[in-house]
Design a protein around this motif. Structure first.
Motif, mmCIF file in Angstrom:
data_model
loop_
_atom_site.group_PDB
_atom_site.id
_atom_site.type_symbol
_atom_site.label_atom_id
_atom_site.label_comp_id
_atom_site.label_asym_id
_atom_site.label_seq_id
_atom_site.Cartn_x
_atom_site.Cartn_y
_atom_site.Cartn_z
ATOM 1 N N SER A 180 0.833 -1.200 0.000
ATOM 2 C CA SER A 180 0.000 0.000 0.000
ATOM 3 C C SER A 180 0.871 1.254 0.000
ATOM 4 O O SER A 180 0.591 2.221 -0.722
ATOM 5 C CB SER A 180 -0.916 0.007 1.224
ATOM 6 N N TYR A 181 1.934 1.241 0.797
ATOM 7 C CA TYR A 181 2.853 2.369 0.794
ATOM 8 C C TYR A 181 3.494 2.544 -0.585
ATOM 9 O O TYR A 181 3.720 3.682 -1.034
ATOM 10 C CB TYR A 181 3.949 2.171 1.845
ATOM 11 N N ALA A 182 3.808 1.436 -1.249
ATOM 12 C CA ALA A 182 4.427 1.509 -2.578
ATOM 13 C C ALA A 182 3.509 2.224 -3.564
ATOM 14 O O ALA A 182 3.954 3.098 -4.323
ATOM 15 C CB ALA A 182 4.764 0.110 -3.078
ATOM 16 N N LEU A 183 2.234 1.864 -3.556
ATOM 17 C CA LEU A 183 1.292 2.530 -4.459
ATOM 18 C C LEU A 183 1.144 4.003 -4.100
ATOM 19 O O LEU A 183 1.107 4.872 -4.983
ATOM 20 C CB LEU A 183 -0.065 1.833 -4.409
ATOM 21 N N ALA A 184 1.076 4.293 -2.814
ATOM 22 C CA ALA A 184 0.902 5.684 -2.393
ATOM 23 C C ALA A 184 2.117 6.539 -2.758
ATOM 24 O O ALA A 184 1.983 7.713 -3.108
ATOM 25 C CB ALA A 184 0.652 5.749 -0.893
ATOM 26 N N ALA A 185 3.317 5.964 -2.682
ATOM 27 C CA ALA A 185 4.536 6.716 -2.993
ATOM 28 C C ALA A 185 4.768 6.852 -4.489
ATOM 29 O O ALA A 185 5.226 7.905 -4.956
ATOM 30 C CB ALA A 185 5.741 6.036 -2.342
ATOM 31 N N LEU A 186 4.447 5.801 -5.239
ATOM 32 C CA LEU A 186 4.795 5.770 -6.660
ATOM 33 C C LEU A 186 3.632 6.130 -7.576
ATOM 34 O O LEU A 186 3.841 6.373 -8.765
ATOM 35 C CB LEU A 186 5.338 4.379 -7.020
ATOM 36 N N ASP A 187 2.429 6.173 -7.044
ATOM 37 C CA ASP A 187 1.252 6.584 -7.814
ATOM 38 C C ASP A 187 0.517 7.678 -7.044
ATOM 39 O O ASP A 187 -0.708 7.704 -6.978
ATOM 40 C CB ASP A 187 0.340 5.371 -8.048
ATOM 41 N N HIS A 188 1.293 8.597 -6.462
ATOM 42 C CA HIS A 188 0.724 9.558 -5.496
ATOM 43 C C HIS A 188 -0.281 10.513 -6.120
ATOM 44 O O HIS A 188 -1.111 11.079 -5.407
ATOM 45 C CB HIS A 188 1.833 10.344 -4.802
ATOM 46 N N TRP A 216 12.984 -1.505 -0.169
ATOM 47 C CA TRP A 216 11.657 -1.664 -0.765
ATOM 48 C C TRP A 216 11.531 -1.061 -2.161
ATOM 49 O O TRP A 216 10.530 -1.283 -2.840
ATOM 50 C CB TRP A 216 10.610 -1.057 0.162
ATOM 51 N N GLY A 217 12.496 -0.254 -2.597
ATOM 52 C CA GLY A 217 12.438 0.295 -3.942
ATOM 53 C C GLY A 217 11.713 1.632 -4.029
ATOM 54 O O GLY A 217 11.426 2.104 -5.133
ATOM 55 N N PHE A 218 11.426 2.245 -2.893
ATOM 56 C CA PHE A 218 10.820 3.575 -2.833
ATOM 57 C C PHE A 218 11.066 4.129 -1.440
ATOM 58 O O PHE A 218 11.455 3.389 -0.529
ATOM 59 C CB PHE A 218 9.311 3.532 -3.132
ATOM 60 N N ASP A 219 10.830 5.421 -1.285
ATOM 61 C CA ASP A 219 11.048 6.084 -0.001
ATOM 62 C C ASP A 219 9.701 6.379 0.638
ATOM 63 O O ASP A 219 8.802 6.930 -0.012
ATOM 64 C CB ASP A 219 11.829 7.380 -0.233
ATOM 65 N N LEU A 220 9.561 6.052 1.906
ATOM 66 C CA LEU A 220 8.304 6.332 2.611
ATOM 67 C C LEU A 220 7.979 7.824 2.642
ATOM 68 O O LEU A 220 6.807 8.205 2.771
ATOM 69 C CB LEU A 220 8.359 5.780 4.031
ATOM 70 N N SER A 221 8.988 8.669 2.498
ATOM 71 C CA SER A 221 8.721 10.105 2.468
ATOM 72 C C SER A 221 7.944 10.507 1.218
ATOM 73 O O SER A 221 7.388 11.611 1.154
ATOM 74 C CB SER A 221 10.030 10.901 2.533
ATOM 75 N N GLY A 222 7.899 9.612 0.233
ATOM 76 C CA GLY A 222 7.120 9.880 -0.970
ATOM 77 C C GLY A 222 5.632 9.666 -0.796
ATOM 78 O O GLY A 222 4.845 9.965 -1.706
ATOM 79 N N VAL A 223 5.223 9.143 0.355
ATOM 80 C CA VAL A 223 3.796 8.961 0.650
ATOM 81 C C VAL A 223 3.256 10.295 1.144
ATOM 82 O O VAL A 223 3.518 10.707 2.276
ATOM 83 C CB VAL A 223 3.571 7.864 1.707
ATOM 84 N N VAL A 224 2.505 10.983 0.291
ATOM 85 C CA VAL A 224 1.989 12.311 0.646
ATOM 86 C C VAL A 224 0.496 12.295 0.961
ATOM 87 O O VAL A 224 -0.046 13.292 1.441
ATOM 88 C CB VAL A 224 2.280 13.326 -0.482
ATOM 89 N N SER A 225 -0.178 11.181 0.682
ATOM 90 C CA SER A 225 -1.604 11.068 0.988
ATOM 91 C C SER A 225 -1.805 10.918 2.490
ATOM 92 O O SER A 225 -0.909 10.443 3.204
ATOM 93 C CB SER A 225 -2.199 9.850 0.276
ATOM 94 N N PRO A 226 -2.971 11.278 3.013
ATOM 95 C CA PRO A 226 -3.270 11.014 4.426
ATOM 96 C C PRO A 226 -3.237 9.516 4.720
ATOM 97 O O PRO A 226 -3.769 8.712 3.941
ATOM 98 C CB PRO A 226 -4.680 11.578 4.602
ATOM 99 N N VAL A 227 -2.589 9.165 5.821
ATOM 100 C CA VAL A 227 -2.473 7.762 6.238
ATOM 101 C C VAL A 227 -3.110 7.624 7.611
ATOM 102 O O VAL A 227 -2.786 8.373 8.535
ATOM 103 C CB VAL A 227 -1.002 7.310 6.299
#
Length: 207
Positions: free
Chosen positions: A43-51, A141-152
């Motif tokens: 879920s974090y991957a989608l949120a970071a890479l498809d933000h 994981w192949g992405f940075d959690l800081s890239g998750v900009v949506s509300p969690v």
């Protein structure tokens, strides 16, 4: 479908490349994601890479970033020993670990028990699914959690014996818009009440 061969992945971030073409085909312009336990990283991957398309992220009993030493240190000795084997052992060794673990769990279940079919499905393909999952969790994981900009919104039990609550607190601190609810008197599996709260959180706002 649970018995299909798992798709090869180099990292959890590859989930974005596998899922977004399906969303494109379905014409889904905006969506929310919900990660339960080991589904949280995906879920974090989608949120970071498809933000640009992810509106919100719900996480229940979510796994944290295991390559981080502080996350890893929150686990007990037995878990750390298993994680070390996943990091350093061969794919065959990891498959053998899961074959032994899952068969032992299946033997403790009645044939029609609620977990029996899930365990049988997990044993399919010579445990390729659980082995791939265990290996991917230990790698970057192949992405940075800081890239998750949506509300969690996160829910995690103080008594979770599988994923320590300290790992949820650390993860929330790495996210820019995270709200962690620590639950008392529950375990790893989300309660009906938490499920309803997660669904309410993910529901699109009325037009």
């Amino acid at each position: 479908m649970a018995r299909s061969a798992p798709q090869p992945m180099a990292s959890i971030g590859d989930w974005h490349a596998l899922v977004t073409p399906v969303l494109d085909e379905l014409g889904i312009a905006r969506y929310g994601v919900w990660g339960i336990s080991a589904g949280a990283p995906y879920s974090y991957a989608l949120a970071a890479l498809d933000h640009d398309r992810v509106d919100s992220v719900a996480i229940t009993s979510g796994l944290g970033y295991l390559p981080d030493p502080e996350i890893l240190s929150a686990y007990g000795a037995d878990s750390q020993k298993a994680f070390d084997m996943f990091r350093t052992g061969s794919v065959d060794a990891v498959r053998e670990y899961w074959s032994h673990t899952l068969r032992a769990a299946l033997d403790r279940q009645p044939p029609d028990g609620e977990w029996a079919q899930i365990l049988r499905d997990s044993l399919a393909n010579d445990c390729a699914g659980p082995a791939r999952e265990a290996l991917l969790q230990q790698r970057p994981w192949g992405f940075d959690l800081s890239g998750v900009v949506s509300p969690v919104r996160m829910w995690h039990s103080r008594d979770d014996a599988m994923v320590p609550v300290a790992t949820a607190d650390l993860t929330a601190g790495w996210l820019s818009h995270a709200d962690l609810t620590v639950l008392a008197g529950t375990d790893h599996v989300p309660t009906v009440g938490v499920v309803r709260q997660a669904l309410d959180f993910l529901a699109p706002a009325p037009l």
